[in-house]
Design a protein around this motif. Structure first.
Motif, PDB file in Angstrom:
ATOM      1  N   GLY A 123      38.772  35.592 -28.792  1.00  0.00           N
ATOM      2  CA  GLY A 123      38.223  36.737 -28.702  1.00  0.00           C
ATOM      3  C   GLY A 123      38.170  37.902 -29.519  1.00  0.00           C
ATOM      4  N   ARG A 124      39.163  37.691 -30.720  1.00  0.00           N
ATOM      5  CA  ARG A 124      39.258  38.710 -31.370  1.00  0.00           C
ATOM      6  C   ARG A 124      39.036  38.207 -32.906  1.00  0.00           C
ATOM      7  NH1 ARG A 124      43.167  43.595 -31.719  1.00  0.00           N
ATOM      8  NH2 ARG A 124      41.288  44.333 -32.585  1.00  0.00           N
ATOM      9  N   THR A 125      39.778  37.096 -33.392  1.00  0.00           N
ATOM     10  CA  THR A 125      39.418  36.380 -34.654  1.00  0.00           C
ATOM     11  C   THR A 125      38.809  35.138 -34.563  1.00  0.00           C
ATOM     12  OG1 THR A 125      41.768  35.700 -34.534  1.00  0.00           O
ATOM     13  CG2 THR A 125      41.508  37.710 -35.674  1.00  0.00           C
ATOM     14  N   PHE A 126      38.789  34.446 -33.299  1.00  0.00           N
ATOM     15  CA  PHE A 126      38.012  33.383 -33.181  1.00  0.00           C
ATOM     16  C   PHE A 126      37.283  33.458 -31.637  1.00  0.00           C
ATOM     17  CE2 PHE A 126      42.099  31.646 -31.142  1.00  0.00           C
ATOM     18  CZ  PHE A 126      41.477  30.772 -30.249  1.00  0.00           C
ATOM     19  N   GLY A 127      36.149  32.565 -31.575  1.00  0.00           N
ATOM     20  CA  GLY A 127      35.396  32.696 -30.221  1.00  0.00           C
ATOM     21  C   GLY A 127      35.787  31.524 -29.350  1.00  0.00           C
ATOM     22  N   PHE A 128      35.553  31.373 -28.251  1.00  0.00           N
ATOM     23  CA  PHE A 128      35.942  30.132 -27.284  1.00  0.00           C
ATOM     24  C   PHE A 128      35.128  30.557 -26.310  1.00  0.00           C
ATOM     25  CE2 PHE A 128      37.887  28.154 -23.659  1.00  0.00           C
ATOM     26  CZ  PHE A 128      37.610  26.740 -24.032  1.00  0.00           C
ATOM     27  N   ASP A 129      34.212  29.412 -26.136  1.00  0.00           N
ATOM     28  CA  ASP A 129      33.046  29.476 -24.771  1.00  0.00           C
ATOM     29  C   ASP A 129      32.857  28.026 -24.308  1.00  0.00           C
ATOM     30  OD1 ASP A 129      31.270  29.756 -22.933  1.00  0.00           O
ATOM     31  OD2 ASP A 129      29.969  30.858 -24.037  1.00  0.00           O
ATOM     32  N   ARG A 130      33.414  27.574 -23.156  1.00  0.00           N
ATOM     33  CA  ARG A 130      33.099  26.354 -22.681  1.00  0.00           C
ATOM     34  C   ARG A 130      31.828  25.989 -22.352  1.00  0.00           C
ATOM     35  NH1 ARG A 130      37.690  27.970 -19.462  1.00  0.00           N
ATOM     36  NH2 ARG A 130      39.532  26.950 -19.871  1.00  0.00           N
ATOM     37  N   TRP A 138      34.480  28.801 -32.439  1.00  0.00           N
ATOM     38  CA  TRP A 138      33.816  29.583 -33.674  1.00  0.00           C
ATOM     39  C   TRP A 138      34.436  30.436 -34.334  1.00  0.00           C
ATOM     40  CZ3 TRP A 138      32.266  30.853 -28.759  1.00  0.00           C
ATOM     41  CH2 TRP A 138      32.011  32.309 -28.700  1.00  0.00           C
ATOM     42  N   PRO A 139      34.485  30.823 -35.489  1.00  0.00           N
ATOM     43  CA  PRO A 139      35.039  31.686 -36.401  1.00  0.00           C
ATOM     44  C   PRO A 139      34.283  33.013 -36.195  1.00  0.00           C
ATOM     45  CG  PRO A 139      33.801  30.492 -37.815  1.00  0.00           C
ATOM     46  CD  PRO A 139      33.620  29.917 -36.404  1.00  0.00           C
ATOM     47  N   LEU A 140      35.109  34.219 -35.987  1.00  0.00           N
ATOM     48  CA  LEU A 140      34.535  35.555 -35.821  1.00  0.00           C
ATOM     49  C   LEU A 140      34.653  36.397 -37.007  1.00  0.00           C
ATOM     50  CD1 LEU A 140      35.895  36.557 -32.160  1.00  0.00           C
ATOM     51  CD2 LEU A 140      33.722  35.543 -32.816  1.00  0.00           C
ATOM     52  N   LEU A 141      35.282  35.890 -38.040  1.00  0.00           N
ATOM     53  CA  LEU A 141      35.275  36.789 -39.246  1.00  0.00           C
ATOM     54  C   LEU A 141      34.426  36.039 -40.607  1.00  0.00           C
ATOM     55  CD1 LEU A 141      39.117  37.380 -39.310  1.00  0.00           C
ATOM     56  CD2 LEU A 141      37.340  38.540 -38.042  1.00  0.00           C
ATOM     57  N   ALA A 142      33.578  35.108 -40.085  1.00  0.00           N
ATOM     58  CA  ALA A 142      32.945  34.543 -41.099  1.00  0.00           C
ATOM     59  C   ALA A 142      31.920  35.323 -41.917  1.00  0.00           C
ATOM     60  CB  ALA A 142      31.987  33.281 -40.442  1.00  0.00           C
ATOM     61  N   GLU A 143      31.598  36.409 -41.156  1.00  0.00           N
ATOM     62  CA  GLU A 143      30.380  37.326 -42.046  1.00  0.00           C
ATOM     63  C   GLU A 143      31.034  38.654 -42.524  1.00  0.00           C
ATOM     64  OE1 GLU A 143      27.625  36.087 -42.593  1.00  0.00           O
ATOM     65  OE2 GLU A 143      28.008  34.308 -41.370  1.00  0.00           O
ATOM     66  N   ALA A 144      32.433  38.579 -42.523  1.00  0.00           N
ATOM     67  CA  ALA A 144      33.295  39.682 -42.756  1.00  0.00           C
ATOM     68  C   ALA A 144      33.415  40.003 -44.326  1.00  0.00           C
ATOM     69  CB  ALA A 144      34.710  39.741 -42.269  1.00  0.00           C
ATOM     70  N   TYR A 181      39.846  28.786 -40.087  1.00  0.00           N
ATOM     71  CA  TYR A 181      39.608  28.852 -38.917  1.00  0.00           C
ATOM     72  C   TYR A 181      38.965  30.009 -38.410  1.00  0.00           C
ATOM     73  CZ  TYR A 181      40.152  27.611 -33.845  1.00  0.00           C
ATOM     74  OH  TYR A 181      40.012  27.579 -32.508  1.00  0.00           O
ATOM     75  N   LEU A 182      39.344  31.155 -38.662  1.00  0.00           N
ATOM     76  CA  LEU A 182      38.832  32.378 -38.475  1.00  0.00           C
ATOM     77  C   LEU A 182      37.608  32.851 -39.214  1.00  0.00           C
ATOM     78  CD1 LEU A 182      42.391  34.131 -38.493  1.00  0.00           C
ATOM     79  CD2 LEU A 182      41.376  33.048 -36.642  1.00  0.00           C
ATOM     80  N   GLY A 183      37.050  32.007 -40.347  1.00  0.00           N
ATOM     81  CA  GLY A 183      36.005  32.315 -41.185  1.00  0.00           C
ATOM     82  C   GLY A 183      36.405  33.062 -42.588  1.00  0.00           C
ATOM     83  N   ILE A 184      37.941  32.980 -42.908  1.00  0.00           N
ATOM     84  CA  ILE A 184      38.020  33.471 -44.107  1.00  0.00           C
ATOM     85  C   ILE A 184      38.320  32.295 -45.137  1.00  0.00           C
ATOM     86  CG2 ILE A 184      39.799  34.654 -45.524  1.00  0.00           C
ATOM     87  CD1 ILE A 184      40.555  36.397 -42.876  1.00  0.00           C
ATOM     88  N   VAL A 185      37.407  31.741 -46.033  1.00  0.00           N
ATOM     89  CA  VAL A 185      37.264  30.623 -46.960  1.00  0.00           C
ATOM     90  C   VAL A 185      37.247  30.896 -48.064  1.00  0.00           C
ATOM     91  CG1 VAL A 185      36.045  29.407 -45.094  1.00  0.00           C
ATOM     92  CG2 VAL A 185      34.770  30.658 -46.547  1.00  0.00           C
TER      93      VAL A 185
END
Length: 230
Positions: A123-130, A138-144, A181-185
């Protein structure tokens, strides 16, 4: 303005440039930040020393609290997550994360693993939705647009990818995996090797690493300047 988060994780409290038995990673991370500040003195730096003040490890109570929706958390849950929230806030605010990362027994120090466990937050750095089916995460920081700099040290040599011991370097690989995994690549690294040899090879490795740190800081600072001007 680019915001830097400077993290040290070595158990040794001093840099090897100031103490005979000091930390090479503290030496490199401090050098990177000093070089950056010389080029971009307007950029703020937040410092976090997890080597000397390690985060508390994740507990069952922490997990219970983290997976409880924020608006449903009881006071004890908010207390259990307070340190993690502060670490996540620092990470979210940073544009460039600079980590002094020694290799301890082929992996990261326990202090830094505790840090990772505290910032990999649903909910803060990665998302989860069944309801997403087979891909609920899914990563939440991919566009940061964040950049990660790993400044390492190793007692032996040949731990770079493709090197004689590269297959045993689980430290940098695990950090790249967790932050990816958080979107920092966008990840860069420099390391000192030959520490246990304590001879001319170590001195040469230090000199090469310091030159590499200077060049990396200059290149990344220039890129940030170009982004700001675009």
């Amino acid at each position: 303005m680019t915001r830097l988060l400077h993290i040290d994780s070595s158990a040794r409290p001093h840099g090897s440039d100031r103490h005979a038995h000091g930390s090479h990673t503290r030496r490199l991370s401090a050098r990177f930040v000093q070089c950056w500040q010389a080029l971009r003195p307007q950029d703020p730096v937040v410092y976090r020393d997890v080597g000397q003040s390690p985060p508390a490890p994740v507990t069952g109570a922490w997990i219970h609290a983290a997976f409880t929706p924020a608006d449903a958390r009881e006071p004890w849950m908010r207390e259990a997550l307070a340190e993690s929230d502060a670490l996540v806030d620092e990470l979210l605010a940073a544009d460039v994360i600079v980590v002094g990362l020694p290799m301890y027994n082929f992996n990261v120090p326990a202090q830094f693993k505790a840090y990772i466990d505290n910032v990999v937050r649903v909910g803060r750095t990665f998302g989860f939705d069944r309801s997403r089916g087979a891909e609920p995460y899914w990563p939440l920081l991919a566009e940061a647009g964040k950049t990660l700099v790993l400044l390492g040290s190793r007692g032996d040599y040949g731990y770079a990818e493709g090197g004689r011991l590269g297959r045993l370097n689980h430290g940098e690989a695990s950090v790249r995996t967790a932050f990816g995994y958080l979107g920092i690549v966008d990840v860069h690294g420099v390391a000192i090797e030959y520490d246990e040899f304590a001879d001319a090879r170590l001195r040469a490795s230090i000199a090469e690493a310091e030159a590499g740190v200077d060049a990396l800081a200059e290149r990344l600072a220039a890129q940030r300047g170009q982004r700001a001007a675009a």
